[in-house]
Design a protein around this motif. Structure first.
Motif, PDB file in Angstrom:
ATOM      1  N   ALA A 177       0.698  -1.200  -0.198  1.00 50.93           N
ATOM      2  CA  ALA A 177       0.153   0.052  -0.101  1.00 50.93           C
ATOM      3  C   ALA A 177       0.898   1.248   0.146  1.00 50.93           C
ATOM      4  O   ALA A 177       1.819   1.211   0.342  1.00 50.93           O
ATOM      5  N   ALA A 178       0.344   2.273  -0.759  1.00 50.96           N
ATOM      6  CA  ALA A 178       1.188   3.454  -0.837  1.00 50.96           C
ATOM      7  C   ALA A 178       0.117   4.679  -0.632  1.00 50.96           C
ATOM      8  O   ALA A 178      -0.777   4.618  -1.388  1.00 50.96           O
ATOM      9  N   SER A 179       0.513   5.865   0.010  1.00 51.95           N
ATOM     10  CA  SER A 179      -0.285   7.113   0.026  1.00 51.95           C
ATOM     11  C   SER A 179       0.815   8.201  -0.195  1.00 51.95           C
ATOM     12  O   SER A 179       1.938   8.271   0.190  1.00 51.95           O
ATOM     13  N   ASN A 180       0.077   8.991  -1.123  1.00 51.00           N
ATOM     14  CA  ASN A 180       0.937  10.291  -1.267  1.00 51.00           C
ATOM     15  C   ASN A 180       0.578  11.578  -0.147  1.00 51.00           C
ATOM     16  O   ASN A 180      -0.345  11.862  -0.369  1.00 51.00           O
ATOM     17  N   GLY A 205       3.932  15.426  -6.303  1.00 52.27           N
ATOM     18  CA  GLY A 205       3.384  14.864  -7.197  1.00 52.27           C
ATOM     19  C   GLY A 205       2.635  15.432  -8.232  1.00 52.27           C
ATOM     20  O   GLY A 205       2.381  16.723  -8.133  1.00 52.27           O
ATOM     21  N   TYR A 206       2.164  14.866  -9.098  1.00 57.11           N
ATOM     22  CA  TYR A 206       1.350  15.400 -10.354  1.00 57.11           C
ATOM     23  C   TYR A 206      -0.175  15.536  -9.684  1.00 57.11           C
ATOM     24  O   TYR A 206      -0.647  16.798 -10.074  1.00 57.11           O
ATOM     25  N   ASN A 207      -0.749  14.737  -8.976  1.00 56.81           N
ATOM     26  CA  ASN A 207      -2.029  14.970  -8.341  1.00 56.81           C
ATOM     27  C   ASN A 207      -1.546  14.864  -6.918  1.00 56.81           C
ATOM     28  O   ASN A 207      -1.352  14.204  -6.131  1.00 56.81           O
ATOM     29  N   SER A 208      -1.669  16.301  -6.295  1.00 54.53           N
ATOM     30  CA  SER A 208      -1.149  16.606  -4.897  1.00 54.53           C
ATOM     31  C   SER A 208      -2.147  16.135  -3.981  1.00 54.53           C
ATOM     32  O   SER A 208      -1.889  16.257  -2.743  1.00 54.53           O
ATOM     33  N   SER A 209      -3.377  15.717  -4.414  1.00 52.25           N
ATOM     34  CA  SER A 209      -4.321  15.367  -3.305  1.00 52.25           C
ATOM     35  C   SER A 209      -3.704  13.992  -2.604  1.00 52.25           C
ATOM     36  O   SER A 209      -3.258  13.190  -3.353  1.00 52.25           O
ATOM     37  N   THR A 210      -4.017  14.051  -1.194  1.00 56.13           N
ATOM     38  CA  THR A 210      -3.719  12.746  -0.329  1.00 56.13           C
ATOM     39  C   THR A 210      -4.512  11.707  -0.902  1.00 56.13           C
ATOM     40  O   THR A 210      -5.860  11.635  -1.063  1.00 56.13           O
ATOM     41  N   THR A 211      -3.925  10.684  -1.485  1.00 56.33           N
ATOM     42  CA  THR A 211      -4.740   9.444  -1.998  1.00 56.33           C
ATOM     43  C   THR A 211      -3.641   8.329  -1.644  1.00 56.33           C
ATOM     44  O   THR A 211      -2.599   8.323  -1.257  1.00 56.33           O
ATOM     45  N   ALA A 212      -4.437   7.092  -1.671  1.00 58.33           N
ATOM     46  CA  ALA A 212      -3.816   5.880  -1.449  1.00 58.33           C
ATOM     47  C   ALA A 212      -4.346   4.808  -2.421  1.00 58.33           C
ATOM     48  O   ALA A 212      -5.211   4.972  -3.271  1.00 58.33           O
ATOM     49  N   ALA A 225      11.702  14.549  -9.609  1.00 57.06           N
ATOM     50  CA  ALA A 225      11.202  14.717 -10.975  1.00 57.06           C
ATOM     51  C   ALA A 225      10.494  13.554 -11.229  1.00 57.06           C
ATOM     52  O   ALA A 225      11.048  12.751 -12.093  1.00 57.06           O
ATOM     53  N   PRO A 226       9.404  13.156 -10.948  1.00 57.36           N
ATOM     54  CA  PRO A 226       8.669  11.921 -11.246  1.00 57.36           C
ATOM     55  C   PRO A 226       8.436  11.872 -12.852  1.00 57.36           C
ATOM     56  O   PRO A 226       7.884  12.698 -13.365  1.00 57.36           O
ATOM     57  N   GLY A 227       8.877  10.495 -13.607  1.00 57.22           N
ATOM     58  CA  GLY A 227       8.986  10.332 -14.675  1.00 57.22           C
ATOM     59  C   GLY A 227       9.933  11.241 -15.410  1.00 57.22           C
ATOM     60  O   GLY A 227       9.966  11.456 -16.787  1.00 57.22           O
ATOM     61  N   ALA A 228      11.039  11.884 -15.048  1.00 55.79           N
ATOM     62  CA  ALA A 228      12.001  12.653 -15.347  1.00 55.79           C
ATOM     63  C   ALA A 228      11.265  13.999 -15.918  1.00 55.79           C
ATOM     64  O   ALA A 228      11.689  14.551 -16.966  1.00 55.79           O
ATOM     65  N   VAL A 229      10.064  14.332 -15.510  1.00 60.43           N
ATOM     66  CA  VAL A 229       9.422  15.627 -15.978  1.00 60.43           C
ATOM     67  C   VAL A 229       9.562  16.774 -14.843  1.00 60.43           C
ATOM     68  O   VAL A 229       8.938  16.822 -13.813  1.00 60.43           O
ATOM     69  N   THR A 230      10.366  17.909 -15.390  1.00 57.87           N
ATOM     70  CA  THR A 230      10.716  18.866 -14.286  1.00 57.87           C
ATOM     71  C   THR A 230       9.356  19.574 -13.894  1.00 57.87           C
ATOM     72  O   THR A 230       9.340  20.104 -12.914  1.00 57.87           O
ATOM     73  N   LYS A 231       8.197  19.634 -14.806  1.00 57.35           N
ATOM     74  CA  LYS A 231       7.025  20.335 -14.283  1.00 57.35           C
ATOM     75  C   LYS A 231       6.144  19.592 -13.386  1.00 57.35           C
ATOM     76  O   LYS A 231       5.404  20.268 -12.833  1.00 57.35           O
ATOM     77  N   VAL A 232       6.520  18.404 -12.990  1.00 53.82           N
ATOM     78  CA  VAL A 232       5.867  17.540 -12.025  1.00 53.82           C
ATOM     79  C   VAL A 232       6.646  17.814 -10.694  1.00 53.82           C
ATOM     80  O   VAL A 232       7.881  17.541 -10.524  1.00 53.82           O
ATOM     81  N   ASP A 233       5.903  18.196  -9.594  1.00 52.17           N
ATOM     82  CA  ASP A 233       6.458  18.576  -8.254  1.00 52.17           C
ATOM     83  C   ASP A 233       6.992  17.194  -7.654  1.00 52.17           C
ATOM     84  O   ASP A 233       6.501  15.876  -7.770  1.00 52.17           O
ATOM     85  N   ASP A 234       8.179  17.134  -6.996  1.00 57.70           N
ATOM     86  CA  ASP A 234       8.675  16.111  -6.204  1.00 57.70           C
ATOM     87  C   ASP A 234       7.409  15.306  -5.256  1.00 57.70           C
ATOM     88  O   ASP A 234       6.547  16.228  -4.806  1.00 57.70           O
ATOM     89  N   ALA A 235       7.565  14.090  -4.803  1.00 57.23           N
ATOM     90  CA  ALA A 235       6.574  13.604  -4.157  1.00 57.23           C
ATOM     91  C   ALA A 235       6.898  12.761  -2.865  1.00 57.23           C
ATOM     92  O   ALA A 235       8.400  12.182  -3.026  1.00 57.23           O
ATOM     93  N   PHE A 236       6.451  12.913  -1.775  1.00 54.90           N
ATOM     94  CA  PHE A 236       6.633  12.253  -0.587  1.00 54.90           C
ATOM     95  C   PHE A 236       5.745  11.401  -0.047  1.00 54.90           C
ATOM     96  O   PHE A 236       4.528  11.514  -0.279  1.00 54.90           O
ATOM     97  N   ILE A 237       6.244  10.181  -0.108  1.00 54.03           N
ATOM     98  CA  ILE A 237       5.362   8.843  -0.230  1.00 54.03           C
ATOM     99  C   ILE A 237       5.183   8.136   1.236  1.00 54.03           C
ATOM    100  O   ILE A 237       6.434   7.730   1.579  1.00 54.03           O
ATOM    101  N   GLY A 238       4.240   7.727   1.909  1.00 56.63           N
ATOM    102  CA  GLY A 238       4.378   6.649   2.845  1.00 56.63           C
ATOM    103  C   GLY A 238       3.950   5.293   2.513  1.00 56.63           C
ATOM    104  O   GLY A 238       2.592   5.068   1.578  1.00 56.63           O
ATOM    105  N   GLY A 239       4.327   4.101   2.680  1.00 60.90           N
ATOM    106  CA  GLY A 239       4.038   3.007   2.397  1.00 60.90           C
ATOM    107  C   GLY A 239       3.962   1.887   3.295  1.00 60.90           C
ATOM    108  O   GLY A 239       4.503   2.099   4.415  1.00 60.90           O
TER     109      GLY A 239
END
Length: 446
Positions: free
Chosen positions: A68-71, A75-82, A425-439
Motif C-alpha cells: 500500500a502507498a499514500s501520497n 506529485g502530479y496529483n497533490s491530493s492525498t490518495t492511497a 522529478a517523477p517521470g523525469a518531467v521537471t514540471k511535476v513536483d517532487d513527491a513524498f510517499i508513505g508505504g
C-alpha cells in the motif's frame, strides 16, 4: 474497476486479519500448529503431512504480498490518495532425485495473480508515468499467469547446470534478495530498464539457461529466451505459443559469490551483458511523423553486494551494501543508464534479531535521443502548451528515488514493512513536483 477494488479490499482485510492473528498467537507452543510464531507457514504443518511430503520431495508454497502507498505531498496529483496492490503465488517444487531417482533434478511450477492499483499513476504525469514504481509488486499486467514451469538438471557433480521451460529471466540473472517496496532497488534491474525485452517475474517465456560452475563460488551462465507479444499481454498468462516470434534475448553473466573472514560474510558479484534480436525503432531517426531506422538492442549491468560486518558473531546479522548499475544502448533504449546504492542492516537490535532496516537511493536517466524525439513530435504537432491534451511532456535528465524501511519479523510466516519514499522529478518531467510517499508492505506464507 469496481470488481478489482472489491477484490483488493478483500485482500487487504485478509492481510490485516493475518496480522492480528499473528500478534495474538505468539503463545502457540508447537511450531507445526496453525498461527504458531515458529512455524514457517500460517496454517501450520497440516498435522505433520507438509513436512512429510517435503522429506519425500514435494514442497508446496502459497505466498501473498501486499503493498500500500499514500501520497503525503507533491506529485502530479497533490491530493492525498492511497493505492493498494497485491500478488498471490501458488507453487510446487518436486525433488525428482527423491521421487524418481533422477540425480540432481528438480521441477518447479508457479502460478501467480496480481491485482490492485498503482499510486505511481497519481505521482507522475499520466501521459508519461513514473520511470520507477512506488509499489514494485504492481505491473506486468494485473492478471493470472503461469510464471514458472521448468525442469532443472545438474551434471558432473554440479559443474554443469541446465534449466529449461517457462522461465523468468530475473530468477537467474542479476538476481538477489531485497525488501524494498520501490522498484528501483530490487533484483533484476537490467529488466526494469529494458522491460520490453527482458521479462522479470511474473512474466515468463519459453527459454532456459546453461550454467557452468568453475568453483563453488565462481560461475558463468548463458540464457536464451524467446520473445513474442503474448508473454506480456493481460489475459494471456497461459498462452504458450512460440509464434509470432519477435526475436530472442541472450544474456551472459559472470558471477562470484565469495565469503570473507572468520564469520563467512557473504558477497554476490555479477557482471552481465544482453543482446536482443528484435527490431526496435531508433529514436534519433524520428522525422516527418515516423521513425526511419531500426536496430537490435543491447546493454550491460553490474551488481556488487557485500555484507560488511556481522553482529553477535553471526553472519545472519549485520550490515550489507548493495551497488547496482545498468547501461543500455543509446539507439533504442528510453532509459540509457541507471545507478543505485542501498544499505540493509539485519538484526540491528538485540531484542529484535530478525528485524531489518534498509535505506537506498537510485538515479534513472532518460536517453537524450528520446528527449529530442519528444520535442520533435511536439514541434511537428504544433503544440507547446504543457496543459494541452495533445502535448507530449518532455522527459529529460533523471528521476531520483529514495526509500527507508523497517522490516518487522512478526512471525516466521509474516513480515511487515512500513516505509517512506521520496521521488524527485517523477517521470523525469521537471514540471511535476517532487513527491513524498508513505508505504506499507507485508509478506505472508500460508
Amino acid at each position: 474497476m469496481k470488481q478489482s477494488k472489491a477484490v483488493t479490499k478483500k485482500h487487504g482485510a485478509l492481510a490485516l486479519s493475518a496480522l492480528c492473528l499473528a500478534l495474538f498467537a505468539g503463545g502457540a507452543s508447537a511450531a507445526g500448529e496453525p498461527f504458531s510464531y515458529d512455524s514457517p507457514w500460517m496454517f501450520g504443518d497440516w498435522g505433520g503431512d507438509r513436512a512429510a511430503l517435503e522429506q519425500k520431495g514435494v514442497k508446496f508454497n502459497v505466498d501473498y504480498t501486499m503493498e500500500a502507498a499514500s501520497n503525503f505531498a507533491g506529485g502530479y496529483n497533490s491530493s492525498t490518495t492511497a493505492r493498494y496492490s497485491d500478488q498471490w503465488a501458488f507453487g510446487v517444487n518436486l525433488d525428482l532425485e527423491k521421487l524418481l531417482d533422477w540425480q540432481d533434478t528438480e521441477f518447479q511450477m508457479t502460478i501467480t495473480n496480481r491485482d490492485g492499483n498503482n499510486l505511481s499513476d497519481q505521482v507522475a504525469d499520466p501521459r508519461t508515468g513514473m520511470l520507477s514504481s512506488v509499489q514494485e509488486v504492481y505491473g506486468r499486467g494485473q492478471t493470472w499467469r503461469l510464471t514458472q514451469f521448468w525442469l532443472r538438471k545438474g551434471f558432473f557433480n554440479d559443474v554443469l547446470d541446465i534449466k529449461a521451460g517457462r522461465v523468468t529471466v530475473g530468477e537467474d540473472f542479476d538476481n538477489f534478495d531485497s525488501k524494498f517496496q520501490n522498484l528501483a532497488f530490487g533484483s533484476g534491474q537490467a529488466g526494469n530498464w529494458r522491460g520490453d525485452h527482458w521479462y522479470n517475474w511474473p512474466v515468463s517465456q519459453w527459454g532456459g539457461r546453461v550454467k557452468l560452475n568453475f568453483t563453488p563460488e565462481v560461475f558463468l551462465q548463458v540464457g536464451f529466451y524467446n520473445q513474442n507479444p503474448y508473454n506480456y499481454d493481460r489475459g494471456d498468462g497461459f498462452r504458450l505459443e512460440f509464434n509470432p516470434t519477435e526475436g530472442n534475448l541472450v544474456p551472459v553473466e559472470l558471477g562470484w559469490k565469495p565469503t570473507f573472514g572468520p564469520d563467512n560474510l557473504p558477497g554476490n558479484y555479477r557482471i552481465g551483458f544482453y543482446y536482443s534480436s528484435t527490431n526496435d525503432d531508433v529514436y534519433s531517426s524520428w522525422r516527418n511523423g515516423a521513425y526511419h531506422d531500426d536496430a537490435h538492442s543491447y546493454g550491460g549491468y553490474i551488481l556488487a553486494q557485500q555484507q560488511l560486518f556481522s553482529q553477535g558473531g553471526s553472519a545472519d546479522r549485520g550490515l550489507t551494501l548493495t551497488l547496482q548499475a545498468v547501461m543500455n544502448d543509446h539507439k533504442t533504449a528510453k532509459t540509457d543508464n541507471y545507478q543505485a546504492i542501498s544499505l540493509a542492516w539485519k538484526g540491528p537490535f538485540d531484542a529484535r534479531p530478525q528485524d531489518e532496516i534498509g535505506i537506498g537511493a537510485a538515479r534513472i536517466h532518460v536517453n537524450s535521443d528520446y528527449t529530442s524525439m519528444l520535442r520533435a513530435q511536439n514541434r511537428e504537432n504544433g503544440v507547446a502548451d504543457y496543459n494541452s491534451p495533445t502535448y507530449l511532456p518532455i522527459q529529460e535528465g533523471s528521476e531520483y528515488n529514495y526509500e527507508i524501511y523497517y522490516n518487522f519479523h512478526v512471525t516466521n510466516w509474516l513480515q511487515l514493512r512500513p516505509n517512506l519514499q521520496y521521488v524527485a522529478a517523477p517521470g523525469a518531467v521537471t514540471k511535476v513536483d517532487d513527491a513524498f510517499i508513505g508505504g506499507l508492505s507485508a509478506n505472508l506464507s500460508f
